[in-house]
Design a protein around this motif. Structure first.
Motif, PDB file in Angstrom:
ATOM      1  N   ILE A  78     -14.361  14.276 -17.052  1.00 44.67           N
ATOM      2  CA  ILE A  78     -14.587  12.824 -17.027  1.00 44.67           C
ATOM      3  C   ILE A  78     -15.785  12.459 -17.901  1.00 44.67           C
ATOM      4  O   ILE A  78     -15.747  11.489 -18.641  1.00 44.67           O
ATOM      5  N   ARG A  79     -16.800  13.262 -17.826  1.00 41.16           N
ATOM      6  CA  ARG A  79     -18.044  12.950 -18.529  1.00 41.16           C
ATOM      7  C   ARG A  79     -17.951  13.130 -20.038  1.00 41.16           C
ATOM      8  O   ARG A  79     -18.387  12.278 -20.804  1.00 41.16           O
ATOM      9  N   TYR A  80     -17.396  14.264 -20.484  1.00 36.65           N
ATOM     10  CA  TYR A  80     -17.443  14.576 -21.906  1.00 36.65           C
ATOM     11  C   TYR A  80     -16.112  14.412 -22.634  1.00 36.65           C
ATOM     12  O   TYR A  80     -16.098  14.233 -23.848  1.00 36.65           O
ATOM     13  N   ASN A  81     -15.042  14.541 -21.923  1.00 38.36           N
ATOM     14  CA  ASN A  81     -13.727  14.421 -22.545  1.00 38.36           C
ATOM     15  C   ASN A  81     -12.780  13.747 -21.557  1.00 38.36           C
ATOM     16  O   ASN A  81     -11.957  14.416 -20.933  1.00 38.36           O
ATOM     17  N   PRO A  82     -12.898  12.430 -21.385  1.00 46.21           N
ATOM     18  CA  PRO A  82     -12.137  11.756 -20.337  1.00 46.21           C
ATOM     19  C   PRO A  82     -10.633  11.647 -20.586  1.00 46.21           C
ATOM     20  O   PRO A  82      -9.877  11.361 -19.659  1.00 46.21           O
ATOM     21  N   ALA A  83     -10.180  11.896 -21.805  1.00 45.22           N
ATOM     22  CA  ALA A  83      -8.753  11.719 -22.104  1.00 45.22           C
ATOM     23  C   ALA A  83      -7.826  12.516 -21.175  1.00 45.22           C
ATOM     24  O   ALA A  83      -6.850  11.957 -20.669  1.00 45.22           O
ATOM     25  N   PRO A  84      -8.079  13.801 -20.915  1.00 48.05           N
ATOM     26  CA  PRO A  84      -7.178  14.520 -19.997  1.00 48.05           C
ATOM     27  C   PRO A  84      -7.139  13.906 -18.599  1.00 48.05           C
ATOM     28  O   PRO A  84      -6.079  13.768 -18.008  1.00 48.05           O
ATOM     29  N   PHE A  85      -8.306  13.522 -18.068  1.00 51.40           N
ATOM     30  CA  PHE A  85      -8.374  12.879 -16.754  1.00 51.40           C
ATOM     31  C   PHE A  85      -7.602  11.567 -16.752  1.00 51.40           C
ATOM     32  O   PHE A  85      -6.761  11.324 -15.891  1.00 51.40           O
ATOM     33  N   VAL A  86      -7.908  10.732 -17.716  1.00 52.12           N
ATOM     34  CA  VAL A  86      -7.257   9.416 -17.797  1.00 52.12           C
ATOM     35  C   VAL A  86      -5.752   9.583 -17.949  1.00 52.12           C
ATOM     36  O   VAL A  86      -4.970   8.912 -17.269  1.00 52.12           O
ATOM     37  N   ASN A  87      -5.331  10.489 -18.820  1.00 55.24           N
ATOM     38  CA  ASN A  87      -3.894  10.663 -19.039  1.00 55.24           C
ATOM     39  C   ASN A  87      -3.176  11.257 -17.831  1.00 55.24           C
ATOM     40  O   ASN A  87      -2.050  10.876 -17.526  1.00 55.24           O
ATOM     41  N   LYS A  88      -3.838  12.178 -17.105  1.00 60.69           N
ATOM     42  CA  LYS A  88      -3.248  12.708 -15.866  1.00 60.69           C
ATOM     43  C   LYS A  88      -3.031  11.583 -14.868  1.00 60.69           C
ATOM     44  O   LYS A  88      -1.971  11.462 -14.254  1.00 60.69           O
ATOM     45  N   LEU A  89      -4.058  10.771 -14.707  1.00 61.15           N
ATOM     46  CA  LEU A  89      -3.987   9.658 -13.773  1.00 61.15           C
ATOM     47  C   LEU A  89      -2.917   8.653 -14.202  1.00 61.15           C
ATOM     48  O   LEU A  89      -2.084   8.236 -13.389  1.00 61.15           O
ATOM     49  N   LEU A  90      -2.905   8.305 -15.457  1.00 60.64           N
ATOM     50  CA  LEU A  90      -1.919   7.326 -15.944  1.00 60.64           C
ATOM     51  C   LEU A  90      -0.496   7.874 -15.888  1.00 60.64           C
ATOM     52  O   LEU A  90       0.443   7.131 -15.602  1.00 60.64           O
ATOM     53  N   ASP A  91      -0.322   9.173 -16.126  1.00 57.79           N
ATOM     54  CA  ASP A  91       1.011   9.780 -16.009  1.00 57.79           C
ATOM     55  C   ASP A  91       1.544   9.642 -14.586  1.00 57.79           C
ATOM     56  O   ASP A  91       2.703   9.283 -14.379  1.00 57.79           O
ATOM     57  N   GLU A  92       0.697   9.937 -13.609  1.00 54.87           N
ATOM     58  CA  GLU A  92       1.109   9.822 -12.206  1.00 54.87           C
ATOM     59  C   GLU A  92       1.378   8.370 -11.831  1.00 54.87           C
ATOM     60  O   GLU A  92       2.343   8.068 -11.132  1.00 54.87           O
ATOM     61  N   LEU A  93       0.513   7.468 -12.284  1.00 57.22           N
ATOM     62  CA  LEU A  93       0.697   6.052 -11.978  1.00 57.22           C
ATOM     63  C   LEU A  93       1.963   5.501 -12.637  1.00 57.22           C
ATOM     64  O   LEU A  93       2.672   4.688 -12.044  1.00 57.22           O
ATOM     65  N   GLU A  94       2.243   5.969 -13.853  1.00 57.51           N
ATOM     66  CA  GLU A  94       3.427   5.493 -14.563  1.00 57.51           C
ATOM     67  C   GLU A  94       4.703   5.822 -13.797  1.00 57.51           C
ATOM     68  O   GLU A  94       5.633   5.012 -13.760  1.00 57.51           O
ATOM     69  N   LYS A  95       4.736   6.972 -13.152  1.00 53.72           N
ATOM     70  CA  LYS A  95       5.916   7.363 -12.369  1.00 53.72           C
ATOM     71  C   LYS A  95       6.159   6.413 -11.206  1.00 53.72           C
ATOM     72  O   LYS A  95       7.277   6.300 -10.721  1.00 53.72           O
ATOM     73  N   LYS A  96       5.111   5.761 -10.760  1.00 51.73           N
ATOM     74  CA  LYS A  96       5.198   4.940  -9.563  1.00 51.73           C
ATOM     75  C   LYS A  96       4.967   3.457  -9.834  1.00 51.73           C
ATOM     76  O   LYS A  96       4.779   2.675  -8.901  1.00 51.73           O
ATOM     77  N   VAL A  97       4.986   3.060 -11.069  1.00 55.79           N
ATOM     78  CA  VAL A  97       4.610   1.695 -11.424  1.00 55.79           C
ATOM     79  C   VAL A  97       5.510   0.647 -10.764  1.00 55.79           C
ATOM     80  O   VAL A  97       5.022  -0.410 -10.338  1.00 55.79           O
ATOM     81  N   ASP A  98       6.791   0.913 -10.614  1.00 48.48           N
ATOM     82  CA  ASP A  98       7.676  -0.069  -9.983  1.00 48.48           C
ATOM     83  C   ASP A  98       7.298  -0.298  -8.521  1.00 48.48           C
ATOM     84  O   ASP A  98       7.281  -1.431  -8.039  1.00 48.48           O
ATOM     85  N   TYR A  99       7.001   0.785  -7.813  1.00 48.27           N
ATOM     86  CA  TYR A  99       6.587   0.658  -6.416  1.00 48.27           C
ATOM     87  C   TYR A  99       5.222  -0.010  -6.315  1.00 48.27           C
ATOM     88  O   TYR A  99       4.988  -0.829  -5.433  1.00 48.27           O
ATOM     89  N   LEU A 100       4.324   0.336  -7.220  1.00 47.64           N
ATOM     90  CA  LEU A 100       2.991  -0.261  -7.196  1.00 47.64           C
ATOM     91  C   LEU A 100       3.063  -1.769  -7.430  1.00 47.64           C
ATOM     92  O   LEU A 100       2.293  -2.518  -6.833  1.00 47.64           O
ATOM     93  N   CYS A 101       3.998  -2.208  -8.266  1.00 47.41           N
ATOM     94  CA  CYS A 101       4.195  -3.648  -8.489  1.00 47.41           C
ATOM     95  C   CYS A 101       4.572  -4.332  -7.185  1.00 47.41           C
ATOM     96  O   CYS A 101       4.065  -5.409  -6.859  1.00 47.41           O
ATOM     97  N   LYS A 102       5.472  -3.718  -6.445  1.00 48.92           N
ATOM     98  CA  LYS A 102       5.894  -4.282  -5.162  1.00 48.92           C
ATOM     99  C   LYS A 102       4.732  -4.309  -4.174  1.00 48.92           C
ATOM    100  O   LYS A 102       4.518  -5.298  -3.481  1.00 48.92           O
ATOM    101  N   PHE A 103       3.980  -3.215  -4.116  1.00 45.01           N
ATOM    102  CA  PHE A 103       2.861  -3.157  -3.190  1.00 45.01           C
ATOM    103  C   PHE A 103       1.744  -4.115  -3.595  1.00 45.01           C
ATOM    104  O   PHE A 103       1.037  -4.634  -2.743  1.00 45.01           O
TER     105      PHE A 103
END
Length: 180
Positions: A78-103
C-alpha cells in the motif's frame, strides 16, 4: 458451522440474490424470502432477527471474499506500490458490483459498509502484526486507503470505471505517503 445451518444460510442468501434482481432491498419481505428459499418463517427467525439482519448477513457474505483477500496484503504494498492492492480490491469489487448497487440503495448500506471497512482494516493490520498503540500511523494509512478505495467505488455506482479508479486511487495513495 453445522451443515444444516450452512445450508439454510446458503438458500437464504441465494433467495435474497434472486429477489434483488427483481426488486429493491426495502421491498423484500420475510414472507416472500421464505417462499423463495423454501423455508418456514420460524426457520428464518432462528437464523436472523429481522429482514435487515438477514440483508446485513448477505452483504457480509458478499464482502467476506474481499476481506479474505485483505489478509494477505502487505502494508508496504500500500505504501510503496499501491497498484497491486488497489487492483486486488477492485477486482473483487467488480465481481460484486451489481449486488453492491442494490445494497447501496438500501437502508442497511451505511452500517454494513462501516463494519466491512473495519473488518478490512483489521485484516490488513493483523496480517502485518500492527497494533493501534505501536503502529498508529500505519493503521491510519490503511484506514485511509480502505475507506478511499471503497467509497470511490460505492459513491458513483452504478457507474464503475475500474481503470480510471485504479489510476486515481494509486495516485492518491502515493501522494498521501510522499507528503508525510
Amino acid at each position: 458451522m453445522d451443515r444444516r445451518i450452512k445450508r439454510t444460510r446458503t438458500v437464504v442468501f441465494n433467495a435474497v440474490m434472486d429477489l434483488l434482481v427483481e426488486k429493491e432491498t426495502d421491498k423484500i419481505t420475510v414472507l416472500e424470502l421464505c417462499k423463495k428459499a423454501d423455508i418456514n418463517k420460524s426457520t428464518f427467525y432462528l437464523h436472523y432477527k429481522s429482514m435487515d439482519d438477514c440483508l446485513q448477513a448477505c452483504f457480509k457474505m458478499i464482502t467476506d471474499e474481499i476481506t479474505e483477500t485483505a489478509k494477505y496484503i502487505n502494508y508496504n504494498e500500500i505504501r510503496y506500490n499501491p497498484a497491486p492492492f488497489v487492483n486486488k480490491l477492485l477486482d473483487e469489487l467488480e465481481k460484486k458490483v451489481d449486488y453492491l448497487c442494490k445494497f447501496k440503495a438500501s437502508r442497511i448500506c451505511g452500517p454494513s459498509v462501516r463494519v466491512f471497512k473495519e473488518n478490512l482494516v483489521d485484516s490488513i493490520a493483523k496480517n502485518n502484526n500492527f497494533t493501534l498503540e505501536d503502529n498508529y500511523y500505519e493503521i491510519t494509512m490503511i484506514t485511509f486507503a480502505v475507506a478511499g478505495c471503497f467509497d470511490a467505488v460505492i459513491e458513483p455506482l452504478p457507474i464503475f470505471k475500474k481503470n480510471e479508479l485504479s489510476i486515481a486511487l494509486c495516485a492518491m495513495l502515493k501522494s498521501s505517503h510522499s507528503s508525510m
